[in-house]
Design a protein around this motif. Structure first.
Motif: not given
Length: 321
Positions: A185-188, A204-206, A293-297
């Protein structure tokens, strides 16, 4: 993320593995328990053409299925055993007899190369720092104990690692004995990671863009065209008093909070004060931080990569299994 090396990446679907393989990656872990019924032509193709395509097992049955499906020629299966150190999702229980039996089978099989131990410590998603540190300590200690147990049985363990974004964002000293981390998850990052202490809002990158489509002063809300079909409700089942900015924080507007969502609608209320509707005329664009963000992405058809107000690129996410 890999500094151009195109090595050592973990995926959760075969479609993702094929995507990265086609992009030049040659060291990929498929991080989902393997059983014989999942060993398709696509899996065999990846194992054959890549320098290192690793599968993961967490059962004696799964290990036997890999052994019973040898690859052609001199190619060997690369196998990790997933270990359950207390999280209770997938993985063979760390101190069980099956853990030793799986690794013995892998080490003895002619067409298998035993790679080591893999663990996902998803139970570190807790806000209490001491509780998180204790989970990290216990997880690593159990992995090390299993490693020693295997080595005493004559089974080398060249690689062993664990990870979740909370544990890798705030590692403790004993994690230095690991050969690798497995965060995702750290990517976003996201609001959930803020709540558990992994990052700050600025990390937060999203962001999700939404539009104000209705004023409802009689019930004290703004309505936006963004509901759970866009941002999901994953993680939002927490008690509201643990979500000080609502389900999805509104960027630069701490005076607002997302109170509720339906499929394509979000209901925003004042965060302790009445909404000044003159500041949010119909058509106003608001930006939301995702809760998870995993779910949102996973719900978006495209990502706009930007620097400030300038769009630099559009990414199309990989889909399917």
């Amino acid at each position: 993320m890999t500094a151009g090396t195109k090595r050592k990446i973990v995926v959760s679907t075969i479609a993702e593995a094929e995507f990265y393989a086609d992009g030049g990656f040659d060291d990929i872990i498929f991080a989902s328990p393997m059983v014989k019924e999942r060993i398709s032509k696509r899996v065999i193709s990846l194992a054959t053409r890549l320098e290192a395509f690793h599968v993961m097992v967490d059962s004696v049955v799964g290990m036997q299925g890999v052994i019973d499906t040898p690859l052609d020629g001199d190619k060997k299966w690369n196998v990790f055993m997933e270990v359950d150190c207390g999280y209770g999702r997938t993985g063979c229980v760390w101190d069980s007899d099956d853990a030793l039996m799986i690794c013995r089978k892998a080490a003895a099989a002619e067409h298998v190369r035993f790679q080591g131990l893999y663990n996902h410590c998803g139970n570190t998603y807790v806000p209490d720092k001491d509780q998180k540190s204790q989970i990290q300590l216990t997880t690593v200690d159990r992995l090390v104990e299993l490693k020693k147990r295997l080595e005493a049985d004559g089974i080398p363990v060249p690689r062993f690692g664990c990870g979740s974004t909370p544990s890798c964002s705030r590692p403790i000293n004993n994690m230095g004995v690991l050969t690798e981390f497995h965060p995702g998850n750290y990517i976003f990052y996201d609001y959930m990671q803020v709540l558990v202490g992994s990052c700050s809002m600025d990390d937060i990158a999203m962001k999700i863009v939404t539009t104000v489509i209705s004023h409802k002063p009689e019930v004290g809300t703004l309505v936006v065209d963004c509901g759970w079909n866009c941002i999901s409700q994953d993680g939002c089942e927490r008690p509201k008093d643990t979500l000080p900015l609502g389900y999805t924080p509104i960027v630069d507007h701490p005076e607002l909070r997302m109170r509720a969502m339906t499929q394509e609608i979000g209901k925003i209320e004042g965060n302790g004060e009445a909404i000044d509707y003159s500041k949010f005329p119909l058509g106003t664009r608001l930006y939301l931080y995702p809760h998870h963000s995993c779910a949102t992405a996973g719900l978006q058809p495209k990502y706009y990569v930007h620097s400030g107000d300038k769009i630099l690129d559009i990414w199309i996410p990989n889909r399917g299994w």
